[in-house]
Design a protein around this motif. Structure first.
Motif, PDB file in Angstrom:
ATOM      1  N   VAL A  20       0.853  -1.182   0.000  1.00 39.18           N
ATOM      2  CA  VAL A  20       0.000   0.000   0.000  1.00 39.18           C
ATOM      3  C   VAL A  20       0.886   1.229   0.000  1.00 39.18           C
ATOM      4  CG1 VAL A  20      -1.924  -1.079   1.200  1.00 39.18           C
ATOM      5  CG2 VAL A  20      -0.137   0.030   2.515  1.00 39.18           C
ATOM      6  N   ARG A  21       0.344   2.307  -0.458  1.00 40.49           N
ATOM      7  CA  ARG A  21       1.101   3.560  -0.446  1.00 40.49           C
ATOM      8  C   ARG A  21       1.129   4.095   0.972  1.00 40.49           C
ATOM      9  NH1 ARG A  21       3.943   4.851  -3.511  1.00 40.49           N
ATOM     10  NH2 ARG A  21       3.889   3.848  -5.505  1.00 40.49           N
ATOM     11  N   ARG A  28      -2.713   6.000  11.140  1.00 42.24           N
ATOM     12  CA  ARG A  28      -3.722   4.952  10.978  1.00 42.24           C
ATOM     13  C   ARG A  28      -4.713   5.366   9.898  1.00 42.24           C
ATOM     14  NH1 ARG A  28      -4.618   4.735  17.377  1.00 42.24           N
ATOM     15  NH2 ARG A  28      -2.465   4.252  17.855  1.00 42.24           N
ATOM     16  N   PRO A  29      -4.400   4.959   8.687  1.00 44.91           N
ATOM     17  CA  PRO A  29      -5.247   5.431   7.600  1.00 44.91           C
ATOM     18  C   PRO A  29      -6.691   4.996   7.775  1.00 44.91           C
ATOM     19  CG  PRO A  29      -3.516   3.964   6.803  1.00 44.91           C
ATOM     20  CD  PRO A  29      -3.374   4.038   8.279  1.00 44.91           C
ATOM     21  N   ARG A  30      -7.576   5.866   7.434  1.00 45.15           N
ATOM     22  CA  ARG A  30      -8.987   5.499   7.442  1.00 45.15           C
ATOM     23  C   ARG A  30      -9.283   4.676   6.201  1.00 45.15           C
ATOM     24  NH1 ARG A  30     -12.786   8.498  10.262  1.00 45.15           N
ATOM     25  NH2 ARG A  30     -14.213   8.247   8.539  1.00 45.15           N
ATOM     26  N   THR A  31      -9.876   3.551   6.396  1.00 47.45           N
ATOM     27  CA  THR A  31     -10.141   2.719   5.239  1.00 47.45           C
ATOM     28  C   THR A  31     -11.616   2.361   5.168  1.00 47.45           C
ATOM     29  OG1 THR A  31      -9.485   0.878   6.585  1.00 47.45           O
ATOM     30  CG2 THR A  31      -7.878   1.671   5.010  1.00 47.45           C
ATOM     31  N   LYS A  32     -12.370   3.084   5.954  1.00 41.75           N
ATOM     32  CA  LYS A  32     -13.789   2.768   6.005  1.00 41.75           C
ATOM     33  C   LYS A  32     -14.438   3.072   4.655  1.00 41.75           C
ATOM     34  CE  LYS A  32     -17.447   4.280   9.092  1.00 41.75           C
ATOM     35  NZ  LYS A  32     -17.467   4.950  10.389  1.00 41.75           N
ATOM     36  N   ARG A  33     -15.129   2.106   4.153  1.00 42.42           N
ATOM     37  CA  ARG A  33     -15.880   2.347   2.925  1.00 42.42           C
ATOM     38  C   ARG A  33     -17.219   1.687   3.084  1.00 42.42           C
ATOM     39  NH1 ARG A  33     -12.017   1.543  -2.242  1.00 42.42           N
ATOM     40  NH2 ARG A  33     -10.287   2.792  -1.468  1.00 42.42           N
ATOM     41  N   ARG A  34     -18.227   2.394   2.725  1.00 45.36           N
ATOM     42  CA  ARG A  34     -19.546   1.818   2.895  1.00 45.36           C
ATOM     43  C   ARG A  34     -20.385   1.946   1.649  1.00 45.36           C
ATOM     44  NH1 ARG A  34     -21.756   2.000   8.917  1.00 45.36           N
ATOM     45  NH2 ARG A  34     -19.814   1.381   9.898  1.00 45.36           N
ATOM     46  N   GLY A  67     -16.714 -18.708   7.252  1.00 46.10           N
ATOM     47  CA  GLY A  67     -17.015 -18.881   5.841  1.00 46.10           C
ATOM     48  C   GLY A  67     -15.863 -18.363   5.010  1.00 46.10           C
ATOM     49  N   LEU A  68     -15.999 -18.544   3.718  1.00 44.63           N
ATOM     50  CA  LEU A  68     -14.989 -18.023   2.816  1.00 44.63           C
ATOM     51  C   LEU A  68     -15.566 -16.815   2.090  1.00 44.63           C
ATOM     52  CD1 LEU A  68     -13.301 -21.083   1.059  1.00 44.63           C
ATOM     53  CD2 LEU A  68     -12.243 -19.439   2.629  1.00 44.63           C
ATOM     54  N   ALA A  69     -14.715 -15.877   1.794  1.00 46.00           N
ATOM     55  CA  ALA A  69     -15.179 -14.687   1.086  1.00 46.00           C
ATOM     56  C   ALA A  69     -14.152 -14.241   0.062  1.00 46.00           C
ATOM     57  CB  ALA A  69     -15.444 -13.560   2.092  1.00 46.00           C
ATOM     58  N   THR A  70     -14.640 -13.564  -0.955  1.00 48.56           N
ATOM     59  CA  THR A  70     -13.749 -12.869  -1.886  1.00 48.56           C
ATOM     60  C   THR A  70     -13.999 -11.392  -1.650  1.00 48.56           C
ATOM     61  OG1 THR A  70     -15.464 -12.847  -3.570  1.00 48.56           O
ATOM     62  CG2 THR A  70     -13.881 -14.657  -3.664  1.00 48.56           C
ATOM     63  N   ARG A  71     -13.226 -10.549  -2.317  1.00 49.72           N
ATOM     64  CA  ARG A  71     -13.563  -9.144  -2.110  1.00 49.72           C
ATOM     65  C   ARG A  71     -14.175  -8.560  -3.367  1.00 49.72           C
ATOM     66  NH1 ARG A  71      -7.554  -6.513  -2.460  1.00 49.72           N
ATOM     67  NH2 ARG A  71      -6.897  -8.296  -3.645  1.00 49.72           N
ATOM     68  N   ALA A  72     -15.037  -7.596  -3.128  1.00 44.74           N
ATOM     69  CA  ALA A  72     -15.732  -6.943  -4.231  1.00 44.74           C
ATOM     70  C   ALA A  72     -14.730  -6.222  -5.121  1.00 44.74           C
ATOM     71  CB  ALA A  72     -16.761  -5.954  -3.667  1.00 44.74           C
ATOM     72  N   ARG A  73     -15.085  -6.093  -6.371  1.00 39.03           N
ATOM     73  CA  ARG A  73     -14.191  -5.452  -7.344  1.00 39.03           C
ATOM     74  C   ARG A  73     -13.711  -4.097  -6.883  1.00 39.03           C
ATOM     75  NH1 ARG A  73     -14.353  -6.736 -13.177  1.00 39.03           N
ATOM     76  NH2 ARG A  73     -13.483  -4.657 -13.278  1.00 39.03           N
ATOM     77  N   GLU A  74     -14.635  -3.338  -6.303  1.00 41.94           N
ATOM     78  CA  GLU A  74     -14.253  -1.969  -5.926  1.00 41.94           C
ATOM     79  C   GLU A  74     -13.199  -1.944  -4.814  1.00 41.94           C
ATOM     80  OE1 GLU A  74     -17.400  -3.197  -5.633  1.00 41.94           O
ATOM     81  OE2 GLU A  74     -18.374  -2.504  -3.772  1.00 41.94           O
ATOM     82  N   LEU A  75     -12.952  -3.084  -4.203  1.00 40.03           N
ATOM     83  CA  LEU A  75     -11.945  -3.131  -3.133  1.00 40.03           C
ATOM     84  C   LEU A  75     -10.659  -3.800  -3.600  1.00 40.03           C
ATOM     85  CD1 LEU A  75     -14.132  -4.160  -0.052  1.00 40.03           C
ATOM     86  CD2 LEU A  75     -13.262  -1.893  -0.629  1.00 40.03           C
ATOM     87  N   ARG A  76     -10.532  -4.023  -4.894  1.00 42.33           N
ATOM     88  CA  ARG A  76      -9.396  -4.848  -5.312  1.00 42.33           C
ATOM     89  C   ARG A  76      -8.043  -4.194  -5.062  1.00 42.33           C
ATOM     90  NH1 ARG A  76     -11.702  -3.003  -9.837  1.00 42.33           N
ATOM     91  NH2 ARG A  76     -10.396  -1.934 -11.342  1.00 42.33           N
ATOM     92  N   LYS A  77      -8.057  -2.872  -4.904  1.00 42.24           N
ATOM     93  CA  LYS A  77      -6.776  -2.220  -4.618  1.00 42.24           C
ATOM     94  C   LYS A  77      -6.616  -1.930  -3.132  1.00 42.24           C
ATOM     95  CE  LYS A  77      -5.636  -0.351  -9.072  1.00 42.24           C
ATOM     96  NZ  LYS A  77      -6.144   0.679  -9.989  1.00 42.24           N
ATOM     97  N   THR A  78      -7.544  -2.403  -2.343  1.00 45.46           N
ATOM     98  CA  THR A  78      -7.501  -2.120  -0.914  1.00 45.46           C
ATOM     99  C   THR A  78      -6.925  -3.318  -0.168  1.00 45.46           C
ATOM    100  OG1 THR A  78      -9.546  -0.896  -1.236  1.00 45.46           O
ATOM    101  CG2 THR A  78      -8.917  -1.377   1.033  1.00 45.46           C
ATOM    102  N   GLY A  83      -7.481  -9.731  10.910  1.00 44.59           N
ATOM    103  CA  GLY A  83      -7.852  -8.802  11.974  1.00 44.59           C
ATOM    104  C   GLY A  83      -8.808  -7.723  11.506  1.00 44.59           C
ATOM    105  N   ASP A  84      -8.912  -7.542  10.198  1.00 48.03           N
ATOM    106  CA  ASP A  84      -9.854  -6.542   9.698  1.00 48.03           C
ATOM    107  C   ASP A  84     -11.274  -6.949  10.027  1.00 48.03           C
ATOM    108  OD1 ASP A  84      -8.949  -4.170   8.482  1.00 48.03           O
ATOM    109  OD2 ASP A  84      -8.137  -5.301   6.781  1.00 48.03           O
ATOM    110  N   ARG A  85     -12.083  -5.945  10.323  1.00 45.26           N
ATOM    111  CA  ARG A  85     -13.524  -6.187  10.451  1.00 45.26           C
ATOM    112  C   ARG A  85     -14.143  -5.704   9.156  1.00 45.26           C
ATOM    113  NH1 ARG A  85     -16.415  -3.734  14.244  1.00 45.26           N
ATOM    114  NH2 ARG A  85     -17.696  -5.545  14.726  1.00 45.26           N
ATOM    115  N   VAL A  86     -14.845  -6.590   8.511  1.00 41.41           N
ATOM    116  CA  VAL A  86     -15.336  -6.284   7.165  1.00 41.41           C
ATOM    117  C   VAL A  86     -16.848  -6.457   7.094  1.00 41.41           C
ATOM    118  CG1 VAL A  86     -13.178  -6.899   6.014  1.00 41.41           C
ATOM    119  CG2 VAL A  86     -14.884  -8.681   6.450  1.00 41.41           C
ATOM    120  N   ARG A  87     -17.422  -5.899   6.041  1.00 46.72           N
ATOM    121  CA  ARG A  87     -18.850  -6.069   5.778  1.00 46.72           C
ATOM    122  C   ARG A  87     -18.994  -7.059   4.636  1.00 46.72           C
ATOM    123  NH1 ARG A  87     -21.861  -1.914   7.669  1.00 46.72           N
ATOM    124  NH2 ARG A  87     -23.101  -1.617   5.802  1.00 46.72           N
ATOM    125  N   VAL A  88     -19.766  -8.092   4.875  1.00 53.18           N
ATOM    126  CA  VAL A  88     -19.913  -9.124   3.851  1.00 53.18           C
ATOM    127  C   VAL A  88     -21.368  -9.250   3.409  1.00 53.18           C
ATOM    128  CG1 VAL A  88     -17.899 -10.519   4.476  1.00 53.18           C
ATOM    129  CG2 VAL A  88     -20.055 -10.895   5.672  1.00 53.18           C
TER     130      VAL A  88
END
Ligand code: GDP
Ligand code: ZN
Length: 349
Positions: A20-21, A28-34, A67-78, A83-88
């Motif tokens: 990451v850049r 502590r970069p904010r990475t919240k995306r909703r 469970g298993l998850a992939t990430r949405a396209r819009e998050l592919r560079k994130t 330890g991350d808390r994510v929305r699935v």
């Protein structure tokens, strides 16, 4: 390559860490995306393997499941890390063969990062939301190095993570002299021998926390993780990196739930992190971790380095005047050693 050379990527998975850049503004970069996913559920990322995330859906709820998850396209560079808390969204049942989709990352409380090396500004995210770091070193085999531990401490303090230290293999050598180095730090120290592991004491420290375990290979970290979390089944023993390492058992960063007599917590094991490059570290964060000295430093001249050659350093003056007692003097020594490690960071040790 010597293990003291710093991070060595050769035996690491290519995809459990993300480049990451560096964020120039915040530690502590904010990475919240909703994105608009009202039906999303909160899950905890337990591990990452080849673009697939193991998630624990509805952590702490009675109906939680993996469970298993992939990430949405819009998050592919994130970067999404253990330890991350994510929305699935999607099929979050965790049933065999199902895959949910990560559509957002909750704001992180901490982010443990490392530079590829000290002079390299590209950094990698290792673990999110940890609030403690347990540094594992051996009293012997391999020989402990205070400078290496210092680097871990700096990375922890910079990230706002509380460091702790465990010295293993005290059946092989007496760690007293080594431990003298850390006198002046507020460091909880455990010692552990083959037949006498302080599981209760360490377990107690884990309760209610998310603790990332770090240490060079061979120090007994997997042995410790397995003793604390018997279901972890980390591969132990000195295994040839090329031929012997079980991909799923020991080559990626994984979270385990610790459950002990005093309660539960999270253990995050990080193989392959031999050392932290310090390229991204802000020395102000190191001083800030010494809250007592930081208060005194408010009277320092602008730009004071607080190092032995700094003129009119308020901390040194206070120590010399005996105002901070012996404890303060030891704290100053420790602070200066860490700052010096940082100052000379591009000199490989
Ligand atoms: P890791 O690479 O840090 O995960 O280390 P391991 O847990 O695989 O341990 C490396 C070696 O050290 C193994 O052969 C262990 O049996 C041994 N070991 C672990 N803890 C102790 C200890 O407290 N005393 C002694 N003598 N050996 C230990
Ligand atoms: Zn100063």
């Amino acid at each position: 390559m010597s293990w003291l050379d710093g991070p060595d990527d050769d035996d690491e998975e290519p995809d459990y860490e993300f480049r990451v850049r560096p964020n120039p503004k915040a530690n502590r970069p904010r990475t919240k995306r909703r994105p608009a996913h009202d039906d999303a559920r909160i899950a905890r990322v337990l591990g990452v393997d080849r673009g697939r995330y193991t998630v624990l859906v509805a952590e702490d709820a009675p109906e939680e499941h993996r469970g298993l998850a992939t990430r949405a396209r819009e998050l592919r560079k994130t970067a999404i890390v253990t330890g991350d808390r994510v929305r699935v969204v999607g099929d979050t049942t965790g049933d065999e063969g199902t895959l949910s989709r990560i559509v957002g990352i909750e704001e992180r409380t901490s982010l443990l990062r490392r530079s590829a090396d000290d002079t390299d500004n590209v950094e990698r995210v290792i673990v999110a939301n940890a609030d403690q770091m347990l540094v594992v070193v051996a009293a012997a085999d391999p020989e402990p190095r205070a400078r290496l531990v210092d680097r871990y401490l700096i990375a922890a303090l910079d990230a706002g993570i509380r460091p702790m230290l465990v010295v293993t293999k005290t059946d092989l050598a007496d760690p007293t002299e080594f431990l003298d180095h850390f006198e002046g730090l507020d460091l909880e120290v455990f010692t552990s021998a083959r037949l006498e592991m302080p599981l209760e004491r360490i377990g107690f420290a884990l309760v209610g926390h998310s603790t990332v375990f770090v240490g060079h290979s061979g120090v007994g970290k997997s042995t410790l993780v397995n003793a604390l979390v018997p279901s972890a089944l980390r591969a132990t023993g000195h295994v040839n990196v090329v031929t012997g390492r079980g991909r799923h058992t020991s080559s990626s960063t994984v979270s385990y739930r610790y459950e002990g007599p005093a309660g539960a917590g999270w253990v995050i094991d990080t193989p392959g992190v031999r050392s932290f490059g310090l390229g991204h570290i802000n020395p102000d964060n190191i001083l800030a971790a010494f809250t007592d000295l930081a208060t005194v430093a408010e009277k320092c001249p602008r730009g004071c380095t607080h190092l032995p050659d700094a003129p009119d350093c308020a901390i040194m003056e206070a120590v010399e005047a005996g105002e901070l007692g012996e404890r303060g003097a030891a704290r100053l020594d420790s602070l200066q050693r860490l700052l010096l490690t940082f100052e000379t960071r591009d000199t490989r040790t």
